[in-house]
Design an enzyme around this catalytic site. Sequence first.
Site, PDB file in Angstrom:
ATOM      1  N   THR A   1       0.817  -1.225   0.000  1.00 16.86           N
ATOM      2  CA  THR A   1       0.000   0.000   0.000  1.00 16.86           C
ATOM      3  C   THR A   1       0.847   1.269   0.000  1.00 16.86           C
ATOM      4  OG1 THR A   1      -1.811  -1.173   1.066  1.00 16.86           O
ATOM      5  CG2 THR A   1      -1.816   1.212   1.299  1.00 16.86           C
TER       6      THR A   1
ATOM      7  N   SER B   1       0.630  -9.001  -1.048  1.00 15.29           N
ATOM      8  CA  SER B   1       1.007  -9.409   0.306  1.00 15.29           C
ATOM      9  C   SER B   1       0.352 -10.730   0.725  1.00 15.29           C
ATOM     10  CB  SER B   1       0.625  -8.267   1.237  1.00 15.29           C
ATOM     11  OG  SER B   1       0.823  -8.556   2.563  1.00 15.29           O
TER      12      SER B   1
ATOM     13  N   THR C   1       0.942  -4.766   4.217  1.00 15.75           N
ATOM     14  CA  THR C   1       0.776  -5.003   5.657  1.00 15.75           C
ATOM     15  C   THR C   1       0.091  -6.330   5.983  1.00 15.75           C
ATOM     16  OG1 THR C   1      -1.294  -3.769   5.627  1.00 15.75           O
ATOM     17  CG2 THR C   1       0.695  -2.544   6.209  1.00 15.75           C
TER      18      THR C   1
END
Length: 387
Positions: free
Chosen positions: A49, A99, A134
Amino acid sequence: MLSQILLTAVLATGALASPVECITGESDLEWISKNSSLPKVVIYSTGGTILSASNYSRLDNVAYGSGVGPTVPELIANVSEVLDVAQLAFVRFPAPGGSAGINSTLYLNVTQYANRHLCAEDSDIAGAIMFHGTNTLEETAFGVDLTFNCSKPFIATGAMRPDTYISPDGRSNFYQAVAAAASPASRDRGGLIVFNDRITSIFYSTKTNANTPDTFKALEQGNLGAFLAGQPFYFFGPAYPTGRPHFDVSNVTDLNSLPAVIIVYGHQGFDASLMYAAVANGAKGLVILGPGAAATSPSAKAAAADLYSQGIPTIAVARPVTGTGVPDPVAGALIYSSYVGAEQARVMLQLALNAKYNLDEIRDLFESPLRNAIFGPTANQQFYYGS
Ligand SMILES: *[C@@H]1O[C@H](CO)[C@@H](O)[C@H](O)[C@H]1NC(C)=O
Ligand SMILES: *[C@@H]1O[C@H](CO)[C@@H](O)[C@H](O)[C@H]1NC(C)=O
Ligand SMILES: *[C@@H]1O[C@H](CO)[C@@H](O)[C@H](O)[C@H]1NC(C)=O
Ligand SMILES: *[C@@H]1O[C@H](CO)[C@@H](O)[C@H](O)[C@H]1NC(C)=O
Ligand SMILES: *[C@@H]1O[C@H](CO)[C@@H](O)[C@H](O)[C@H]1NC(C)=O
Ligand SMILES: *[C@@H]1O[C@H](CO)[C@@H](O)[C@H](O)[C@H]1NC(C)=O
Ligand SMILES: *[C@@H]1O[C@H](CO)[C@@H](O)[C@H](O)[C@H]1NC(C)=O
């Protein structure tokens, strides 16, 4: 604007950059530099992000994948203050699937670069930061942390809001991560996460909120430090997390070769046949999240004992977000993780299996910190557990 032009000029002509260095192990790095007296910090970018943008609106923090985000040089140009605290170089890593699609190949790749760049005897690099989505940042970071072999700071960061957001957190996180990586105060602590004005230990940190910037926390162990005016302030002197092991993966040439370890989630009505199914599909070890203090159902316990007798370890982790399962005074088939979380226990078991640890060594790796504290010679628990 000025900084954008400056950096573009630097990248295009090399005019302000120091010459490409040819130090052993870092000859692949090209430094972006305003001042050659500043410490060197390398950026390992796996995306996420922090490098993303929304093509919808400045309020979009939910559907932003499709916009065209900044490149690493563009982010450096935007947060040009980073060049007042460090000289920077960057390496991009392929992270297909984002991710949530990443596997152990990525942490092996990053750690091999990091060891080569930072831990070689003649390295003059002060520290490293890693950009990561994340969702699984804590897993890649943990894999690097357990395999990175020097005392220099390795710092993971990212963002919860795209760069186009009305107040993007990634820019601040980026500056703070660089400032921390450049600081000698960050050494000898193991890997760190810098996020949202706070510094936590990779070993103990987990993502606690799916949406907000205040997400990475070591709930039980706390913050190691915070940022004031962009500078790190540590609440404690340097210390490593209790029981943090080191695995040497410098000889691993096939980055897809780590043994598979699967996590199963204990709950009412748990189906223990899933544990056998995982092994049938190739898992060489299991992690089970057990309710309460890593409690397991009778069927899960029996499956773990059966698999243990076939040489397959099962690591029991407490299902609540804080606390731990306490090892039995007399070792049984389940191995308790101490304060290592489930995602982290999976990575640690994978590395231990890769290093050919036997079952006793695996038990020792996970349990010895708590076992020594609770049942060791100084603990004197004979009153409760007389044998
Ligand atoms: C370059 O960095 C050094 C070390 O921080 C500092 O002492 C010096 O003033 C800086 N030079 C310039 C021109 O900013
Ligand atoms: C945003 O990008 C996606 C994919 O590139 C596209 O489908 C969508 O129409 C774009 N939206 C706007 C508002 O441009
Ligand atoms: C950083 O990027 C934003 C959004 O693109 C822009 O508005 C701002 O001017 C940039 N700042 C600098 C210092 O480049
Ligand atoms: C490891 O990272 C390097 C540098 O980005 C890349 O060239 C290489 O393809 C990566 N290897 C794997 C197996 O992903
Ligand atoms: C480096 O590796 C050695 C050998 O495994 C280990 O004893 C040492 O603690 C490691 N150092 C760091 C800082 O990880
Ligand atoms: C890696 O390979 C070298 C050379 O074969 C060997 O000396 C070293 O012990 C190996 N290290 C590990 C951790 O296996
Ligand atoms: C890891 O992911 C990459 C890319 O999707 C894939 O090529 C590779 O086979 C995967 N490795 C393992 C061990 O699953």
